[in-house]
Design an enzyme around this catalytic site. Structure first.
Site, PDB file in Angstrom:
ATOM      1  N   HIS A 145       2.825  -6.095  -3.501  1.00 47.99           N
ATOM      2  CA  HIS A 145       3.980  -5.490  -4.022  1.00 47.99           C
ATOM      3  C   HIS A 145       3.535  -5.150  -5.462  1.00 47.99           C
ATOM      4  CE1 HIS A 145       8.415  -5.109  -3.417  1.00 47.99           C
ATOM      5  NE2 HIS A 145       7.993  -4.180  -4.403  1.00 47.99           N
ATOM      6  N   GLU A 187       8.473 -10.822   2.809  1.00 49.47           N
ATOM      7  CA  GLU A 187       7.723 -10.997   1.316  1.00 49.47           C
ATOM      8  C   GLU A 187       8.183 -12.382   0.697  1.00 49.47           C
ATOM      9  OE1 GLU A 187       7.603  -7.659  -1.432  1.00 49.47           O
ATOM     10  OE2 GLU A 187       6.625  -6.441  -0.051  1.00 49.47           O
TER      11      GLU A 187
END
Length: 529
Positions: A279, A261
């Site tokens: 997220h 990420e």
């Protein structure tokens, strides 16, 4: 008198300033811009951050006055906690700020996945009215499997129960009685995979859980299963999941977290039956407000010299007598070793304190033991304050005993527990010499004299010639150096325990291979770093 400087490095809720009050010099900076951050840290007594600001060794070196780092959230990936600890800087976070938000997001992903919400909305906005193409499935009367019954997992399960589903769960660190209280049946991971129509992951990310849902596990799943992950990236092998989606074995997925990420490329993005979010599990106004308020309170306590409940790297509060302080990290390590040896949650747990320190109020040692017991099995940070609650949530009965008599050691500390199977697991330790060296003295009834080092190995097996050589050769072939080793046994040819300290972590496959080669009844590795 100059006011303590509190540096706010990212946008936080306005309530943060209200909590801090007027007793601080509040300054603001863009924490993502190092050219701004580093000079601003020079005069900071505290810094409040979220996820964009990196507090590493360079930043710590630029902050000679820094006393506390406060992360408005749960994760601490952007904080070098060991470096902060080495410099005496307290690290605090907000471990309960987003548990409701994350549980709700997992429910949202499951619903969106079941009813094809995302692709149907996208198609309709593009001018395509296709009712039959996006036919979904009901949730009622289905089986929902929950992997991990920590606080988020429990909240998720409680919310899903309203849909009239059958709830099953896998979590080796939760007692069956506790699961029954929340209406969940505990099963093995393989049973959960085979029986579930929907699966939601809520487990902590550790070396053991990374990739826990891979090709083998997906093949065990019921055809048409739908999988949700709003916990941690990397728990699911994304390539294997993509292949299972492509074959149709997995009917859909809801994914909020990824192995890498931020990411804008993933094989999962190719499928209409996969709903993805960047997220967002903690991204609600309420969660951010809770996080900001929590860390502001911790900063205020820390700068005023008071006990800080959510400090992740402080071993005790100011009320702990000096004689107990050296024992706190040892007892915490005993708790972590206990959990690794047990492999499951205990039904009862006893912390025994013997020797001179038993003359003091040693209740904090029980908290330290619980902190260690749960450190590697729950997602949130474990503190002296939340450790008893974690034990209660898992149905663990905890007791503390002390005795001024200690025949063999000046002080002896033991963590002992009875598992649901009736098996007893114990580990003892002491502080040796004027330097207060942490040592293990007993493991499951076997006497040892072993440093409580960063990396430990334990093998139980039937005593026989050649075992030490085989273990040493296997570790050498794997590039793992042995720092110390001991063998303790009940009798010649009887039950034996080999305990080793090694210089690096031992991969799981190496541990399994050694266990097979020596016919070990159990093999455990413990990493205390």
């Amino acid at each position: 008198m100059n006011q303590p400087v509190v540096l706010i490095a990212e946008e936080l809720a306005p309530s943060v300033l209200a909590v801090l009050g007027d007793g601080f010099d509040i300054r603001h900076v863009d924490g993502a811009d190092r050219s701004q951050l580093l000079p601003a840290l020079a005069e900071a007594d505290a810094v409040l951050i979220r996820s964009a600001t990196q507090i590493d060794d360079e930043a710590l070196a630029a902050a000679p006055r820094l006393k506390v780092i406060a992360r408005a959230g749960i994760g601490l990936d952007n904080v070098d906690v060991p470096a902060a600890t080495a410099r005496g800087v307290m690290v605090v976070n907000a471990p309960q700020s987003n548990i409701v938000t994350t549980a709700e997001h997992a429910v949202a992903l499951l619903l969106a996945c079941a009813r094809n919400i995302a692709p149907a909305a996208s198609a309709l906005k593009a001018g395509s009215w296709q009712r039959s193409k996006w036919t979904g499935v009901e949730i009622a009367d289905k089986t929902v499997g929950v992997i991990g019954l920590g606080r988020v997992g429990v909240l998720f399960a409680q919310r899903m129960s309203a849909f009239g589903v059958r709830l099953i769960a896998f979590d080796p660190y939760v007692a069956p009685a506790r699961a029954n209280q929340i209406g969940v049946q505990l099963v093995s991971l393989d049973e959960l995979l085979a029986q579930s129509d929907f699966i939601s992951l809520h487990t902590v990310k550790t070396p053991e859980t990374i990739g826990m849902i891979g090709e083998r596990e997906l093949a065990l799943c019921k055809p048409g299963v739908r999988i949700v992950n709003a916990a941690r990236g990397g728990l699911i092998d994304e390539h294997a999941l993509a292949q299972a989606l492509k074959s149709g074995h997995v009917a859909g997925a809801g994914i909020d977290v990824f192995a890498t990420e931020p990411t804008t490329e993933s094989p999962l993005f190719e499928f209409d039956n996969v709903v993805v979010t960047p997220h967002l599990g903690a991204s609600t106004h309420e969660a951010q407000d809770k996080a900001g308020i929590a860390v502001a309170r911790s900063v205020k306590l820390a700068l005023e010299g008071d006990f800080v409940p959510d400090a992740v790297n402080v071993q005790a509060g100011g009320s702990v007598v000096a004689e107990l302080r050296p024992a706190l990290p040892l007892v915490e390590k005993l708790g972590r070793v206990f959990t690794a040896l047990a492999g499951h949650v205990a039904s009862t747990l006893e912390v025994e304190v013997r020797g001179e320190i038993a003359a003091h109020d040693v209740s904090v040692l029980q908290l330290a033991a619980l902190k260690g017991v749960f450190a590697d099995v729950v997602e949130e940070s474990v503190t002296f304050v939340n450790a008893p609650a974690l034990a209660a949530e898992r149905g663990v009965q905890v007791s503390l005993t002390k005795n001024a008599e200690s025949p063999d050691y000046r002080n002896l500390l033991t963590v002992r527990g009875v598992l649901p199977t009736g098996e007893t697991v114990s580990v003892s330790g002491t502080l040796s010499g004027t330097r207060q060296v942490e040592k293990l003295t007993e493991v499951d009834g076997f006497d040892v004299d072993l440093l409580a080092a960063d990396h430990l190995l334990f093998f139980r097996y039937a005593d026989q010639p050649g075992i030490v050589g085989r273990v040493g050769a296997a570790l050498g072939a794997a590039g793992v150096n042995i720092a110390g080793a001991q063998v303790s046994r009940t009798s010649q040819g009887g039950d034996a325990l080999m305990a080793l300290t090694v210089d690096s972590a031992v991969p799981g496959d190496v541990l399994d291979d050694i266990a097979t080669a020596i016919g070990a009844t159990s093999a455990r590795s413990v990493d205390l770093v």
